[in-house]
Design a protein around this motif. Structure first.
Motif, PDB file in Angstrom:
ATOM      1  N   TRP A   1      -4.121  -2.690   2.749  1.00 29.83           N
ATOM      2  CA  TRP A   1      -4.709  -3.128   1.442  1.00 29.83           C
ATOM      3  C   TRP A   1      -5.206  -4.764   1.634  1.00 29.83           C
ATOM      4  O   TRP A   1      -4.353  -5.373   2.300  1.00 29.83           O
ATOM      5  CB  TRP A   1      -4.035  -3.149   0.199  1.00 29.83           C
ATOM      6  CG  TRP A   1      -4.063  -1.634  -0.380  1.00 29.83           C
ATOM      7  CD1 TRP A   1      -4.453  -0.406   0.270  1.00 29.83           C
ATOM      8  CD2 TRP A   1      -3.244  -1.378  -1.479  1.00 29.83           C
ATOM      9  NE1 TRP A   1      -4.331   0.532  -0.403  1.00 29.83           N
ATOM     10  CE2 TRP A   1      -3.871   0.095  -1.630  1.00 29.83           C
ATOM     11  CE3 TRP A   1      -2.649  -1.930  -2.510  1.00 29.83           C
ATOM     12  CZ2 TRP A   1      -3.128   0.936  -2.618  1.00 29.83           C
ATOM     13  CZ3 TRP A   1      -2.161  -1.020  -3.441  1.00 29.83           C
ATOM     14  CH2 TRP A   1      -2.382   0.196  -3.616  1.00 29.83           C
ATOM     15  N   ASN A   2      -6.199  -5.165   0.855  1.00 34.11           N
ATOM     16  CA  ASN A   2      -6.443  -6.655   0.851  1.00 34.11           C
ATOM     17  C   ASN A   2      -5.633  -7.110  -0.356  1.00 34.11           C
ATOM     18  O   ASN A   2      -4.916  -6.515  -1.115  1.00 34.11           O
ATOM     19  CB  ASN A   2      -7.847  -7.001   0.415  1.00 34.11           C
ATOM     20  CG  ASN A   2      -8.456  -6.329  -0.967  1.00 34.11           C
ATOM     21  OD1 ASN A   2      -7.690  -6.109  -1.533  1.00 34.11           O
ATOM     22  ND2 ASN A   2      -9.885  -5.845  -0.870  1.00 34.11           N
TER      23      ASN A   2
ATOM     24  N   GLU B   1      -6.376  -8.871  -3.136  1.00 41.26           N
ATOM     25  CA  GLU B   1      -6.904  -8.199  -4.553  1.00 41.26           C
ATOM     26  C   GLU B   1      -6.135  -6.941  -5.253  1.00 41.26           C
ATOM     27  O   GLU B   1      -5.463  -6.963  -5.921  1.00 41.26           O
ATOM     28  CB  GLU B   1      -8.412  -8.087  -4.607  1.00 41.26           C
ATOM     29  CG  GLU B   1      -8.754  -7.740  -6.065  1.00 41.26           C
ATOM     30  CD  GLU B   1     -10.176  -7.754  -5.956  1.00 41.26           C
ATOM     31  OE1 GLU B   1     -10.841  -7.276  -6.929  1.00 41.26           O
ATOM     32  OE2 GLU B   1     -11.050  -8.072  -4.897  1.00 41.26           O
ATOM     33  N   ASP B   2      -6.385  -5.874  -3.963  1.00 41.06           N
ATOM     34  CA  ASP B   2      -5.453  -4.577  -4.358  1.00 41.06           C
ATOM     35  C   ASP B   2      -4.058  -4.724  -4.311  1.00 41.06           C
ATOM     36  O   ASP B   2      -3.475  -4.068  -5.619  1.00 41.06           O
ATOM     37  CB  ASP B   2      -5.740  -3.611  -3.149  1.00 41.06           C
ATOM     38  CG  ASP B   2      -6.956  -3.434  -2.901  1.00 41.06           C
ATOM     39  OD1 ASP B   2      -7.897  -3.213  -4.003  1.00 41.06           O
ATOM     40  OD2 ASP B   2      -7.586  -3.177  -1.776  1.00 41.06           O
ATOM     41  N   SER B   3      -3.355  -5.712  -3.733  1.00 43.01           N
ATOM     42  CA  SER B   3      -1.908  -6.025  -4.116  1.00 43.01           C
ATOM     43  C   SER B   3      -1.681  -6.549  -5.208  1.00 43.01           C
ATOM     44  O   SER B   3      -0.861  -6.363  -6.130  1.00 43.01           O
ATOM     45  CB  SER B   3      -1.553  -6.928  -2.882  1.00 43.01           C
ATOM     46  OG  SER B   3      -0.076  -7.147  -3.009  1.00 43.01           O
TER      47      SER B   3
ATOM     48  N   SER C   1       0.681  -1.270   0.038  1.00 45.20           N
ATOM     49  CA  SER C   1      -0.094   0.050   0.004  1.00 45.20           C
ATOM     50  C   SER C   1       0.847   1.339   0.018  1.00 45.20           C
ATOM     51  O   SER C   1       0.457   2.421  -0.461  1.00 45.20           O
ATOM     52  CB  SER C   1      -0.852  -0.045   1.230  1.00 45.20           C
ATOM     53  OG  SER C   1      -0.125  -0.096   2.482  1.00 45.20           O
TER      54      SER C   1
ATOM     55  N   GLN D   1      -0.141   3.598  -3.004  1.00 47.48           N
ATOM     56  CA  GLN D   1      -0.894   4.977  -2.385  1.00 47.48           C
ATOM     57  C   GLN D   1       0.006   6.304  -2.747  1.00 47.48           C
ATOM     58  O   GLN D   1      -0.470   7.264  -2.882  1.00 47.48           O
ATOM     59  CB  GLN D   1      -1.414   4.559  -0.874  1.00 47.48           C
ATOM     60  CG  GLN D   1      -2.511   3.790  -0.742  1.00 47.48           C
ATOM     61  CD  GLN D   1      -2.878   3.860   0.671  1.00 47.48           C
ATOM     62  OE1 GLN D   1      -2.211   3.589   1.406  1.00 47.48           O
ATOM     63  NE2 GLN D   1      -4.437   3.609   0.863  1.00 47.48           N
TER      64      GLN D   1
ATOM     65  N   THR E   1     -13.624   3.007  -2.977  1.00 47.78           N
ATOM     66  CA  THR E   1     -12.966   3.443  -4.294  1.00 47.78           C
ATOM     67  C   THR E   1     -13.424   4.747  -4.753  1.00 47.78           C
ATOM     68  O   THR E   1     -12.862   5.366  -5.646  1.00 47.78           O
ATOM     69  CB  THR E   1     -12.761   2.346  -5.290  1.00 47.78           C
ATOM     70  OG1 THR E   1     -14.038   2.374  -5.680  1.00 47.78           O
ATOM     71  CG2 THR E   1     -12.238   1.207  -4.892  1.00 47.78           C
TER      72      THR E   1
ATOM     73  N   LEU F   1      -3.539  -6.183  -8.269  1.00 53.06           N
ATOM     74  CA  LEU F   1      -3.597  -5.230  -9.037  1.00 53.06           C
ATOM     75  C   LEU F   1      -2.605  -4.239  -9.141  1.00 53.06           C
ATOM     76  O   LEU F   1      -2.200  -3.824 -10.281  1.00 53.06           O
ATOM     77  CB  LEU F   1      -5.006  -4.611  -8.636  1.00 53.06           C
ATOM     78  CG  LEU F   1      -6.287  -5.212  -8.915  1.00 53.06           C
ATOM     79  CD1 LEU F   1      -7.477  -4.368  -8.356  1.00 53.06           C
ATOM     80  CD2 LEU F   1      -6.357  -5.339 -10.467  1.00 53.06           C
ATOM     81  N   LEU F   2      -1.960  -3.915  -8.059  1.00 48.62           N
ATOM     82  CA  LEU F   2      -0.860  -3.004  -8.211  1.00 48.62           C
ATOM     83  C   LEU F   2       0.285  -3.925  -8.968  1.00 48.62           C
ATOM     84  O   LEU F   2       1.258  -3.196  -9.755  1.00 48.62           O
ATOM     85  CB  LEU F   2      -0.483  -2.918  -6.645  1.00 48.62           C
ATOM     86  CG  LEU F   2       0.926  -2.289  -6.504  1.00 48.62           C
ATOM     87  CD1 LEU F   2       0.973  -0.709  -7.131  1.00 48.62           C
ATOM     88  CD2 LEU F   2       1.413  -1.855  -5.028  1.00 48.62           C
TER      89      LEU F   2
ATOM     90  N   TYR G   1     -14.230  -0.399   3.090  1.00 44.96           N
ATOM     91  CA  TYR G   1     -13.229   0.213   2.053  1.00 44.96           C
ATOM     92  C   TYR G   1     -13.992   0.674   0.736  1.00 44.96           C
ATOM     93  O   TYR G   1     -14.823   0.000   0.337  1.00 44.96           O
ATOM     94  CB  TYR G   1     -12.016  -0.896   1.503  1.00 44.96           C
ATOM     95  CG  TYR G   1     -11.159  -0.780   0.562  1.00 44.96           C
ATOM     96  CD1 TYR G   1     -10.089  -0.083   0.958  1.00 44.96           C
ATOM     97  CD2 TYR G   1     -11.256  -1.117  -0.843  1.00 44.96           C
ATOM     98  CE1 TYR G   1      -9.116   0.342  -0.156  1.00 44.96           C
ATOM     99  CE2 TYR G   1     -10.621  -0.740  -1.725  1.00 44.96           C
ATOM    100  CZ  TYR G   1      -9.364  -0.203  -1.612  1.00 44.96           C
ATOM    101  OH  TYR G   1      -8.607   0.127  -2.408  1.00 44.96           O
TER     102      TYR G   1
END
Length: 376
Positions: A41-42, A44-46, A9, A13, A268, A48-49, A266
């Motif tokens: 972050w969860n 899934e966010d990781s 994150s 971020q 967006t 996507l990053l 959370y």
């Protein structure tokens, strides 16, 4: 170059703009952090990053860094893995973030004769801060500053302290990571739509907080302030996830505030929520700066904040709203009441905050970062 941080994150971020800048300057960029855990972050966010970074051509290293200095095994393992990475590459410099990421990366960089940039996202020791933080963190950061070519601070207190007492070759002050002023702007159409979605009428006062649900963010003091006010027209929305969710929900239940306080989890669409709110509450015990509050200012929100750390760089009592000791629930209640009941003041401050937020633009921050990176 290689960028090192404890969590995914922190990269996603706070550093995507820096990574794009470095690529445009001709650098091959590597990133080393813990992509699996420890982040707000969860997973899934990781993921996507990681996809986003791969598309940019960034080389990724997943190392088991932990935030806590007590996680000795993981952090020693990370130090060993990072040292192997440095030995295999001829890095021009490293840019590191987060306390443990900063410690390990600077030690490894020094060992491999690589210059380092360290961004202090708010020192744990600050004016009127806990004595234990000064005893634990200050000596370590002062010693590590000897290993640092460029030290970046994000608020006036940290900049002054680092300039006067630390040993980095150069100290810069940057206004956070910068905000997209086009994204966070005042928009009445979005305000009406979002308030309708949230069930908030134009006659009601909306308060918003955005931040991880942890003890430092101190959301409970606003809940306590609403209990003091006992005004059904005031609605409080909290965006974020974290380990304090049960305690906060229990506090809401104890005060019978279920109709006034809502947890949004959370999200967006924070930019749209900012446009919908009247007051942005930011009562943290400690903040290096506080990007979410500045984003809300740019959208026209009036602030009620704590008077701690970097928040005071932009939270000006009576000008941007009001600020109080983080534990002063009665003070926060009084500030919310004055803002809620004085529409003229609220509108004046809203316009002023939009103007004040303009000095935190992405463009300005990137101009400083280019000056920093040009040194290598």
């Amino acid at each position: 170059m290689i960028m090192v941080a404890t969590t995914a994150s922190m990269i996603g971020q706070f550093n995507l703009n820096n990574i794009r800048l470095l690529i445009n300057m001709g650098y091959e960029v590597s990133v080393a952090c813990n992509f699996n855990s420890g982040s707000s972050w969860n997973q899934e966010d990781s993921l996507l990053l990681q996809e986003q970074l791969h598309k940019l051509g960034v080389i990724l290293y997943n190392i088991p860094l932990k935030r806590s200095p007590l996680a000795v095994f993981n952090n020693l393992r990370s130090l060993y893995q990072l040292n192997e990475i440095f030995k295999q590459h001829n890095f021009d410099f490293t840019h590191c973030h987060t306390p443990m990421g900063g410690v390990i990366a600077r030690l490894v960089a020094k060992h491999n004769h690589v210059p380092s940039v360290y961004t202090a996202h708010g020192f744990h020791f600050f004016k009127k801060g806990p004595l234990k933080n000064w005893l634990l963190y200050y000596p370590v950061e002062k010693w590590l500053s000897k290993l640092t070519k460029v030290l970046l601070t994000i608020n006036s207190q940290d900049f002054s302290l680092a300039n006067q007492r630390f040993h980095a070759d150069k100290v810069f002050k940057i206004p956070g990571i910068g905000i997209n002023l086009k994204k966070f702007n005042k928009n009445m159409d979005i305000r009406v739509r979002m308030r309708s979605f949230l069930g908030v009428s134009d006659q009601q006062i909306m308060i918003l907080s955005v931040g991880e649900l942890n003890k430092n963010k101190n959301h409970q003091v606003i809940i306590e302030a609403l209990n003091i006010l006992n005004d059904a027209r005031i609605k409080y929305f909290i965006v974020g996830i974290g380990n304090q969710i049960d305690n906060l929900q229990n506090l809401v239940t104890r005060y019978n505030l279920e109709d006034s306080v809502k947890f949004l989890g959370y999200r967006t669409d924070v930019a749209d929520l900012d446009k919908a709110t009247d007051i942005f509450a930011f009562p943290s015990y400690r903040e290096g700066l506080g990007l979410s509050a500045i984003e809300a200012m740019a959208s026209g929100a009036v602030l009620v904040t704590s008077n701690s750390g970097g928040i005071l760089d932009y939270s000006i009592n009576g000008k941007t709203g009001y600020n109080y000791n983080p534990n002063d629930a009665a003070g926060f209640a009084n500030g919310i009441k004055k803002i809620a009941y004085d529409k003229v003041f609220r509108n004046e401050v809203s316009d002023r905050n939009i103007r004040l937020a303009s000095k935190y633009s992405e463009e300005y921050v990137q101009s400083i970062m280019k000056e920093v990176y040009d040194r290598f």
